[in-house]
Design a protein around this motif. Sequence first.
Motif, PDB file in Angstrom:
ATOM      1  N   ASP A 133      22.830   3.437  63.285  1.00 46.70           N
ATOM      2  CA  ASP A 133      23.123   5.024  62.564  1.00 46.70           C
ATOM      3  C   ASP A 133      24.865   5.140  62.851  1.00 46.70           C
ATOM      4  N   VAL A 134      25.765   4.073  62.081  1.00 46.76           N
ATOM      5  CA  VAL A 134      27.082   4.363  62.316  1.00 46.76           C
ATOM      6  C   VAL A 134      27.905   5.186  62.183  1.00 46.76           C
ATOM      7  N   VAL A 135      27.507   6.215  60.819  1.00 52.37           N
ATOM      8  CA  VAL A 135      28.218   7.068  59.945  1.00 52.37           C
ATOM      9  C   VAL A 135      27.405   8.385  60.551  1.00 52.37           C
ATOM     10  N   GLY A 136      26.548   8.804  61.619  1.00 51.07           N
ATOM     11  CA  GLY A 136      26.294   9.586  61.781  1.00 51.07           C
ATOM     12  C   GLY A 136      26.718   9.958  63.145  1.00 51.07           C
ATOM     13  N   VAL A 137      26.878   8.630  64.245  1.00 48.33           N
ATOM     14  CA  VAL A 137      27.819   8.350  64.959  1.00 48.33           C
ATOM     15  C   VAL A 137      29.045   8.895  65.285  1.00 48.33           C
ATOM     16  N   GLN A 149      32.365   2.070  56.643  1.00 45.81           N
ATOM     17  CA  GLN A 149      32.395   0.865  56.513  1.00 45.81           C
ATOM     18  C   GLN A 149      31.636   0.514  55.465  1.00 45.81           C
ATOM     19  N   SER A 150      33.004  -1.214  54.966  1.00 48.18           N
ATOM     20  CA  SER A 150      31.853  -2.051  53.861  1.00 48.18           C
ATOM     21  C   SER A 150      30.858  -2.549  54.637  1.00 48.18           C
ATOM     22  N   PRO A 151      29.602  -3.348  54.004  1.00 52.05           N
ATOM     23  CA  PRO A 151      28.312  -3.890  54.871  1.00 52.05           C
ATOM     24  C   PRO A 151      28.818  -4.876  55.586  1.00 52.05           C
ATOM     25  N   ASP A 152      29.841  -6.252  55.419  1.00 48.70           N
ATOM     26  CA  ASP A 152      30.048  -6.860  55.432  1.00 48.70           C
ATOM     27  C   ASP A 152      30.443  -6.392  56.978  1.00 48.70           C
ATOM     28  N   VAL A 153      31.834  -5.116  56.714  1.00 43.67           N
ATOM     29  CA  VAL A 153      31.868  -5.205  58.338  1.00 43.67           C
ATOM     30  C   VAL A 153      31.163  -4.109  58.756  1.00 43.67           C
ATOM     31  N   THR A 154      30.784  -3.525  58.739  1.00 42.40           N
ATOM     32  CA  THR A 154      29.582  -3.113  59.654  1.00 42.40           C
ATOM     33  C   THR A 154      28.287  -3.703  60.258  1.00 42.40           C
TER      34      THR A 154
END
Length: 470
Positions: free
Chosen positions: A240-244, A222-227
């Motif tokens: 670690d959003v991508v890893g999850v 996701q874009s940094p602002d969304v994340t």
Amino acid sequence: MNYFKLRTLVIILILVMLSFLFTYIYINGNYFRLPTEIEIMKQSPGALPLKVFNQHSHRIVNNISSLGDKKQFQIGNQEQDSNTSEKYEENHLKDIPNEKDIPIINNAQNVHNQENLLKQQQVLKQQQQQQLNTFQQEKQEHIYKQQVETGEQQHLVGLNVPINKGNTATKTIIGETVANGPPKPVAPQPCNRLWVKGKSKWFDERFNGAISSVWTRDNIRQSPDVTNWWLKLQGSKNKDVVGVMESAFKMIPDVDVYKDRSTCRRCAVVGNSGNLRGSKYGSHIDAHDMVIRMNEAPVTNFEEDVGYRETHRLMYPESFFNIKPDVHFVLVSFKTLDVEWLVSAMTTGTIKRTWRPVKNLIKVNASLVQIYNPALMKQAHEVWNLKHGRYPSTGLLAIMFALHACDEVDVYGYGANKIGNWDHYWQNDGGRGNSAFRKTGVHNSDVEKEIYTKLNSEGIITLHMGNAHK
């Protein structure tokens, strides 16, 4: 008597006997020729001439192995119940013999032909019931098409979708009633695709069709602002959003199944409001392609008002409700721990608490599990909700999910009941209670009501208010 006279008498007697013999054989024996077509018709009223059967028997044999042309493999002597069905059968079944139409051949020299005919007769008997059922269904469909063409169908008030065959309940939509009894089929209307620009300037300024309704491999980063916005909703410890998400995609689909717009996807979003009590919306809701429900809203014992079908249920870990294996579980996640819980609950069951105790093991169909797109959640909060409340309610998120996944959307069970209170349809307090939805301050119910009311007035969704409209 001399020899000449005796020989003459014997010859005459022999000739007379032969004459009687041939006459008898010709009349009764039928050994030296095949029966004529006229004789077959006389002996078996309604039977087809042999040459007609021979001309079409290959069609029967072909249709035994392939039912591509079902109309040619039907039993053509069924009772007719209307002029429409009579014309249909006359046009489609007139050349095809049924089991009693097969002529019987007594000539011993044609045993091979007779055996073939008997085999075909046996096949017809074996297939008769199956083909009769198919015929009846096609006949009903043909009658329905004729009704549509002549304008004899009965349209439902406020709905643009056909009703499933066999529904019998009285149907009320926005205060208007359709007659009791099995409803006539309603012709599918042209698809009123909500996402086509030009219908509403207000809607076009807010709707972003490029945002997927679910989290996929394509938008895993996701874009940094969304994340950053999403991580702060409920204080995610694991950043670690991508890893999850990679761990989740090892178990659940990672593609957007709603991109295909080749057919019209008509959806019903069913909220939990007490205004559904006594609405009789059940059969109308069940007629949609997708039926979206949310959180712990029950269906059993409330089918007449809320329907019995569901294809999707939006839930967060703390609101998980047991669903059938053919239902999509759409996880509404507010933190990385919610996604971690999903993986754990489908495998080891080690996570038993998020911000409160949760079910550590769940039974769901992994191939139907999806995760709500945080980008859509953020857009709903900032663009639609104008940042009122901490984040949108599951109810508003369900509508946004439908706007991005469907072509037409009907919304049921939103807002207050008939006395102005916000309760749930399964509560037995006479509608006097108000849910925590209006008390916590996490969601702004008044602003959200303005959103779906405006969507309705702009013709984007159809809002059904149940007993609140009475």
